[in-house]
Scaffold this motif. Structure first.
Motif, mmCIF file in Angstrom:
data_model
loop_
_atom_site.group_PDB
_atom_site.id
_atom_site.type_symbol
_atom_site.label_atom_id
_atom_site.label_comp_id
_atom_site.label_asym_id
_atom_site.label_seq_id
_atom_site.Cartn_x
_atom_site.Cartn_y
_atom_site.Cartn_z
ATOM 1 N N VAL A 358 52.499 43.662 30.928
ATOM 2 C CA VAL A 358 51.283 44.431 30.961
ATOM 3 C C VAL A 358 51.226 45.378 32.462
ATOM 4 O O VAL A 358 51.094 46.726 32.336
ATOM 5 C CB VAL A 358 50.008 43.908 30.487
ATOM 6 N N LEU A 359 51.448 44.582 33.335
ATOM 7 C CA LEU A 359 51.479 44.888 34.690
ATOM 8 C C LEU A 359 52.559 46.114 35.087
ATOM 9 O O LEU A 359 52.414 46.945 35.751
ATOM 10 C CB LEU A 359 51.615 44.067 35.678
ATOM 11 N N ASP A 360 53.672 45.719 34.210
ATOM 12 C CA ASP A 360 54.805 46.652 34.345
ATOM 13 C C ASP A 360 54.508 48.172 33.966
ATOM 14 O O ASP A 360 55.270 49.017 34.340
ATOM 15 C CB ASP A 360 55.934 45.983 33.736
ATOM 16 N N VAL A 361 53.382 48.156 33.130
ATOM 17 C CA VAL A 361 53.207 49.774 32.387
ATOM 18 C C VAL A 361 51.738 49.971 32.808
ATOM 19 O O VAL A 361 51.271 50.940 32.462
ATOM 20 C CB VAL A 361 53.274 49.569 31.028
ATOM 21 N N THR A 362 51.346 49.337 33.868
ATOM 22 C CA THR A 362 49.859 49.499 34.377
ATOM 23 C C THR A 362 49.950 50.755 35.598
ATOM 24 O O THR A 362 50.857 50.757 36.460
ATOM 25 C CB THR A 362 49.344 48.608 35.033
ATOM 26 N N GLU A 363 49.180 51.556 35.428
ATOM 27 C CA GLU A 363 49.295 52.737 36.293
ATOM 28 C C GLU A 363 48.299 52.329 37.874
ATOM 29 O O GLU A 363 47.139 51.390 37.467
ATOM 30 C CB GLU A 363 48.702 54.119 35.932
ATOM 31 N N PRO A 364 48.645 52.773 38.930
ATOM 32 C CA PRO A 364 47.897 52.240 40.208
ATOM 33 C C PRO A 364 46.370 52.436 39.983
ATOM 34 O O PRO A 364 45.689 51.440 40.597
ATOM 35 C CB PRO A 364 48.325 53.063 41.281
ATOM 36 N N SER A 365 45.945 53.566 39.544
ATOM 37 C CA SER A 365 44.501 53.804 39.317
ATOM 38 C C SER A 365 43.705 52.865 38.582
ATOM 39 O O SER A 365 42.707 52.628 38.929
ATOM 40 C CB SER A 365 44.281 55.288 38.806
ATOM 41 N N GLU A 366 44.234 52.160 37.501
ATOM 42 C CA GLU A 366 43.851 51.327 36.512
ATOM 43 C C GLU A 366 43.853 49.871 37.384
ATOM 44 O O GLU A 366 42.982 48.762 37.036
ATOM 45 C CB GLU A 366 44.375 51.470 35.265
ATOM 46 N N PHE A 367 44.977 49.772 37.897
ATOM 47 C CA PHE A 367 45.294 48.303 38.679
ATOM 48 C C PHE A 367 44.128 48.117 39.627
ATOM 49 O O PHE A 367 43.587 46.887 40.007
ATOM 50 C CB PHE A 367 46.606 48.479 39.257
#
Length: 489
Positions: A358-367
Motif C-alpha cells: 500500500v505504501l509503495d503506491v501512496t502519494e506523499p500528500s496522503e502519507f
C-alpha cells in the motif's frame, strides 16, 4: 426423417445390458423437477416468448421423466431437425447418475458424458444457432445438474471448530461426479462466451435468481468447481452489463455473511479475485458506493481468523483501490491499523507485507495524514519478541519509495522510531534483528545527522529520567518496608 430419428433414439438397452447394472435403475431422478421453468428475475425480467407447439417443453417428449438412451449425433441430422434433437439431448442430460460406486450404471454414465461432450462441441462450433427455446432447455439442464445441496464441511462432520483446521494441510474434497459436472460447467461457459448468444435473449435465463444460485456454489469444497465458478461469473459480469451492480452487491453480501454470521466460505479467495478485476475497471473519481463497500465489506475481512487463506487476493483488491484513487490511501492505512492483530504473529507478518504494498503506491500528500499512528504501530513491531515480525518491519527500509516518504517526514518519524531501534540494539535476542536495526539507525544518521543527535540526546535524557524515577520508587518501597518492620516490633 424425424420419425426415423425418433425410432433410432428410442432404442432400448438389451436385457444383458440391464443385467450389467446389477439391478439398479438406469435413471436417478434429479432432486429438482427437470421441466421447471427458469425462475423469474428479481427485477421483473420477462421470460421467453411462447415457442411453437412442436418444440415447447410441454411436448410429450419433455413431460415424461428423462431417460439415458443412445440418440443420433447432431451433425448427422438435417438443420431443421437439429433443434428438437438438441433439446432432447439436453433434457436427457438432466438425469443424475449414481457415482457412489464406479460399478453402478457404467454405460449410462458414459452415454451422458458423450452427450455432454457433443453439446459442448456444438456450442463451440458454428454448425448451428441456438434459438430461444433451445437456450431455455439448456439452462434448465445446467441448473438441474449444478444447483444442488452441497455436502457439509469437514469440521461440520468431525465437530472441530473451523478455525482449528488448516485448509492448506487438509486434503481438499473432490466431487465424485466431477467428470459430468465439469462438462456441465464447460457447457455453461461456452454458452456465456458464445458470440451467437445475444445478451438481451440470454438475460431471460441468466437472470438474478440464476446468478444468486451460482454464487451459493462458491461454498463448494472442491477447488476445481470454484475455479470454474470464478471463470463463469467473471464472464457473466463482463457480458451482461445490467447484472454488474447486482453481482457486486451479492459478493459484498457474502462477505457480510462470512464476517458476522457463518465465518465459513471457502470461496472468499475466488470472489476476491473476481472483485480485483472489477475494481480495476472502476472509473475515477471513485463512486461513493465503492468507497463505502471498501470500508464496510473489504477492510473488515482483515479481522478474519482464516485470513491466511485469501490474504493474497484481499491485499490485491486493497492495493487496486489505492492505485485507482490515491486519496483512499489514508482510509486504507487507518483501516489496517484498526484491525491490526494483537496476539497473532503470523497475521502481523501478513499485515506488514500488505502495508508495504500500500505504501509503495501512496502519494506523499496522503502519507502525511496517517504518519503518526502508522509509525507508532511500526515501532511496536520493531520491538516484537517474534523475530519474524521485527525483521519484516525492518525490511520496510529496503523499499526506496518508502524511504523517500520517510525522508520527507523525518522530523515526525525519527523521534517515534529512534527509541525502538535503541531497544533492539541493546536488548533484542535475535542477531539478525540487531544487525538490521543498526543498519536503519545508520541510515537515519546519514539522512540528517543533526536531527539524529537531537533524538539521541533526548533519548539519553529520557533514560536518565527513567532511572531517576526507578530509584525514587525503590527508595519509597524501602521506606515502606522499614516503617512496616518498626510497626511490627
Amino acid at each position: 426423417m424425424l420419425n426415423k430419428i425418433m425410432k433410432l433414439g428410442g432404442k432400448k438397452f438389451s436385457k444383458s445390458d440391464q443385467d450389467n447394472t446389477s439391478g439398479v435403475n438406469t435413471v436417478v431422478r434429479s432432486s429438482r423437477p427437470t421441466t421447471a421453468v427458469a425462475p423469474p428475475s428479481s427485477t421483473g425480467e420477462s421470460q421467453s416468448a411462447a415457442p411453437s407447439p412442436s418444440q415447447t417443453p410441454n411436448h410429450p417428449m419433455f413431460t415424461a421423466p428423462p431417460s439415458l438412451e443412445v440418440l443420433p449425433l447432431l451433425k448427422d441430422v438435417s438443420s431443421s431437425d437439429r433443434p428438437l434433437l438438441f433439446m432432447k439431448k439436453a433434457h436427457m442430460c438432466s438425469c443424475q447418475c449414481d457415482f457412489s460406486d464406479s460399478l453402478i450404471m457404467p454405460r449410462e454414465k458414459e452415454i451422458k458424458r458423450q452427450t455432454l461432450l457433443e453439446l459442448v462441441d456444438f456450442l463451440h462450433s458454428s454448425s448451428g444457432k441456438v434459438n430461444e427455446t433451445m437456450q431455455s432447455e439448456l439452462i434448465r439442464m445446467v441448473s438441474a445438474n449444478m444447483f444442488r445441496c452441497l455436502p457439509p464441511a469437514h469440521y461440520e462432520n468431525t465437530g472441530a471448530p473451523p478455525e482449528g483446521n488448516d485448509p492448506e494441510e487438509e486434503e481438499p474434497y473432490l466431487e465424485p461426479w466431477w467428470p459430468h459436472l465439469q462438462l456441465v460447467y464447460e457447457l455453461l461457459l461456452r454458452y456465456v462466451v458464445s458470440s451467437e448468444i445475444e445478451p438481451k435473449t440470454a438475460k431471460k435465463f441468466i437472470n438474478h435468481t440464476f446468478v444468486s444460485r451460482l454464487l451459493d456454489l462458491f461454498d463448494s469444497e472442491d477447488p476445481r468447481e470454484r475455479e470454474y465458478l470464478k471463470t463463469v461469473l467473471h464472464r457473466i459480469y463482463g457480458k451482461f452489463i445490467f447484472h454488474r451492480p447486482f453481482i457486486r452487491c451479492s459478493i459484498y453480501n457474502i462477505f457480510y455473511k462470512y464476517l458476522y454470521e457463518t465465518e465459513r466460505c471457502v470461496g472468499i479467495g475466488e470472489l476476491l479475485e473476481i472483485l480485483g478485476s472489477v475494481i480495476n475497471g472502476f472509473t475515477v473519481p471513485m463512486r461513493e458506493e465503492h468507497v463505502l463497500y471498501l470500508v464496510k465489506a473489504i477492510l473488515p475481512l482483515h479481522k478474519s481468523k482464516g485470513i491466511s487463506i485469501f490474504h493474497q487476493q484481499l491485499s490485491y483488491c486493497v492495493v487496486q483501490f489505492v492505485e485507482k484513487d490515491y486519496k483512499l490511501a489514508d482510509t486504507v492505512i487507518r483501516g489496517l491499523l484498526k484491525y491490526w492483530p494483537l496476539t497473532n504473529c503470523n497475521k502481523e507478518v501478513l499485515f506488514l507485507g500488505e502495508l508495504e504494498e500500500v505504501l509503495d503506491v501512496t502519494e506523499p500528500s496522503e502519507f502525511q495524514h496517517c504518519v503518526v499512528p502508522l509509525f507508532r504501530q511500526i515501532g511496536k513491531c520493531l520491538n516484537s519478541a517474534n523475530f519474524q515480525v521485527a525483521e519484516r518491519a525492518l525490511f520496510l527500509w529496503n523499499n526506496e519509495h518508502i524511504v523517500g516518504l520517510i525522508a520527507e517526514n523525518k522530523d515526525v518519524i525519527f523521534p517515534i522510531i529512534f527509541e525502538a531501534l535503541e531497544r533492539n540494539m541493546k536488548g533484542h535476542w535475535n542477531q539478525a534483528v540487531h544487525g538490521l536495526s543498526e543498519n536503519v539507525r545508520r541510515m537515519f544518521m546519514e539522512m540528517d545527522n543533526e536531527l539524529f543527535e537531537e533524538c539521541e540526546k533526548r533519548h539519553l535524557e529520557n533514560e536518565a529520567k527513567a532511572c531517576e524515577l526507578l530509584e525514587q520508587r525503590e527508595m519509597t518501597w524501602k521506606r515502606l518496608e522499614e516503617a512496616a518492620s518498626l510497626a511490627a516490633n
